[in-house]
Design a protein around this motif. Structure first.
Motif, mmCIF file in Angstrom:
data_model
loop_
_atom_site.group_PDB
_atom_site.id
_atom_site.type_symbol
_atom_site.label_atom_id
_atom_site.label_comp_id
_atom_site.label_asym_id
_atom_site.label_seq_id
_atom_site.Cartn_x
_atom_site.Cartn_y
_atom_site.Cartn_z
ATOM 1 N N PRO A 99 0.817 -1.230 0.000
ATOM 2 C CA PRO A 99 0.000 0.000 0.000
ATOM 3 C C PRO A 99 0.845 1.273 0.000
ATOM 4 N N ASN A 100 1.977 1.253 0.716
ATOM 5 C CA ASN A 100 2.876 2.420 0.718
ATOM 6 C C ASN A 100 3.473 2.662 -0.667
ATOM 7 N N TRP A 101 3.817 1.582 -1.347
ATOM 8 C CA TRP A 101 4.406 1.722 -2.671
ATOM 9 C C TRP A 101 3.388 2.319 -3.648
ATOM 10 N N LYS A 102 2.153 1.851 -3.543
ATOM 11 C CA LYS A 102 1.114 2.369 -4.427
ATOM 12 C C LYS A 102 0.816 3.836 -4.128
ATOM 13 N N ARG A 103 0.819 4.165 -2.824
ATOM 14 C CA ARG A 103 0.569 5.551 -2.449
ATOM 15 C C ARG A 103 1.674 6.466 -2.976
ATOM 16 N N GLU A 129 4.478 13.757 3.200
ATOM 17 C CA GLU A 129 4.220 12.327 3.025
ATOM 18 C C GLU A 129 5.091 11.757 1.912
ATOM 19 N N LEU A 130 5.253 12.511 0.831
ATOM 20 C CA LEU A 130 6.105 12.070 -0.272
ATOM 21 C C LEU A 130 7.530 11.835 0.199
ATOM 22 N N ALA A 131 8.073 12.771 0.961
ATOM 23 C CA ALA A 131 9.448 12.628 1.459
ATOM 24 C C ALA A 131 9.563 11.434 2.398
ATOM 25 N N SER A 132 8.549 11.239 3.265
ATOM 26 C CA SER A 132 8.574 10.120 4.210
ATOM 27 C C SER A 132 8.490 8.778 3.482
ATOM 28 N N LEU A 133 7.600 8.702 2.481
ATOM 29 C CA LEU A 133 7.463 7.458 1.714
ATOM 30 C C LEU A 133 8.720 7.158 0.914
ATOM 31 N N TYR A 134 9.389 8.201 0.419
ATOM 32 C CA TYR A 134 10.636 7.996 -0.318
ATOM 33 C C TYR A 134 11.670 7.307 0.573
ATOM 34 N N ARG A 135 11.834 7.796 1.792
ATOM 35 C CA ARG A 135 12.796 7.172 2.716
ATOM 36 C C ARG A 135 12.379 5.741 3.043
ATOM 37 N N SER A 136 11.086 5.530 3.211
ATOM 38 C CA SER A 136 10.584 4.203 3.549
ATOM 39 C C SER A 136 10.807 3.215 2.407
ATOM 40 N N ALA A 190 14.387 2.170 2.031
ATOM 41 C CA ALA A 190 14.726 1.114 2.988
ATOM 42 C C ALA A 190 14.161 -0.226 2.523
ATOM 43 N N ASP A 191 12.952 -0.187 1.950
ATOM 44 C CA ASP A 191 12.356 -1.425 1.430
ATOM 45 C C ASP A 191 13.194 -2.005 0.295
ATOM 46 N N LEU A 192 13.742 -1.153 -0.555
ATOM 47 C CA LEU A 192 14.587 -1.619 -1.646
ATOM 48 C C LEU A 192 15.811 -2.338 -1.114
#
Length: 317
Positions: A12-16, A39-46, A49-51
């Motif tokens: 869901p985070n990736w889709k967002r 939110e964009l900056a936070s998801l980028y960092r997340s 890390a997922d990568l």
């Protein structure tokens, strides 16, 4: 780690992030609200890390490729996008900021213009009253070429246009910056430069006028002078702003006045550099060209000056 459960939890985070990036890529960062930008900056960092985790846990090639694409797109929008915003700020300055700076500091610019004109009028008066005055201001070789050969000196530029244009730009920029820095002498050096340059132009104009060469002379001056001379006046105005901060800080402490007026002076300096570059190109390639007829040179100079006046009057609505 159960890779499938991890993917289901993180997807869901990736889709967002993908949704936000599509908005930015289509309409720009302004399409997002302030909360969505965070939110964009936070998801980028997340996702970054997922990568890293996907690579260490040997997730499928497709998952790694998708995460790599998301992080690359995010990086481009967050970091490259900031550079685009910087360029947009530069564009906005030249569209609106520079004309506003000219209008705000019109008094100092007018003073610089009047000092230049004063020097020109003084030179014109004395050159007609006393011919020996010319030798005090105009180089001897120019006087000889005009009085004895009945020729102007601009032909020396033809054939060496690139070098001449570069030298002209360098000289004009150095004179303008000297007029600005002259503000630290309480404006005395700025005043000297403006009056002296006015004397030089006035004396030369009188010299060519006395020898029936005024028409081709002004045909040479008009095209580049339409930008070059106002740029020098703007530089003189910037110098007087600095002098004002030093001599007449007014309601400000002197240090605060220097910051305040210095910022306005810097805006004028930033604005005149392109003017001087364009003027140098015109003076090197167009103004001395024997191919271009004089009426066209006059028309070009008048047109450029009219456009400059309209530009300086722009107001942001």
């Amino acid at each position: 780690m159960n890779v499938q459960r991890w993917i289901a939890r993180r997807e869901p985070n990736w889709k967002r992030l993908d949704d936000l990036l599509r908005q930015v890529e289509k309409k720009g960062i302004k399409a997002l609200r302030s909360g969505e930008i965070k939110e964009l900056a936070s998801l980028y960092r997340s996702v970054a890390a997922d990568l890293a985790r996907a690579r260490t846990q040997q997730a499928s090639h497709m998952i790694i490729q998708n995460l790599q694409s998301l992080t690359t797109r995010s990086y481009n929008q967050i970091y490259q996008g900031s550079r685009r915003q910087e360029w947009q700020a530069v564009l906005d300055f030249y569209r609106w900021g520079f004309p506003t700076a000219i209008q705000r500091n019109f008094g100092c610019i007018a003073l610089a213009t009047l000092l230049f004109l004063f020097g020109g009028i003084v030179a014109w008066w004395y050159a007609w009253q006393d011919p020996t005055f010319l030798s005090l201001v105009v180089p001897d070789y120019l006087i000889k070429k005009v009085q004895e050969d009945r020729q102007l000196w601009m032909g020396s530029i033809v054939g060496v246009e690139p070098l001449a244009s570069t030298n002209i730009m360098t000289n004009n920029i150095s004179v303008s910056f000297a007029a600005v820095s002259g503000g630290i002498t309480a404006g005395l050096y700025t005043t000297f430069l403006l009056v002296y340059n006015g004397l030089s132009i006035g004396a030369v104009a009188t010299l060519v006028g006395q020898n029936n060469l005024a028409y081709p002379f002004w045909a040479f001056v008009f095209p580049h002078g339409a930008l070059e001379l106002p740029a020098i006046f703007f530089a003189g105005g910037a110098g007087f702003l600095i002098a004002r901060a030093i001599v007449f800080p007014g309601k400000y402490k002197r240090g605060d006045a220097i910051k305040f007026y210095g910022t306005q002076a810097a805006q004028l300096v930033l604005g005149i550099v392109p003017m001087l570059v364009i003027a140098g190109i015109i003076e090197g390639f167009f103004s001395p060209s024997p191919i271009v007829p004089s009426p066209l040179k006059y028309l070009a100079g008048i047109g450029l000056f009219a456009l400059l006046v309209m530009y300086c009057q722009r107001k942001k609505t």
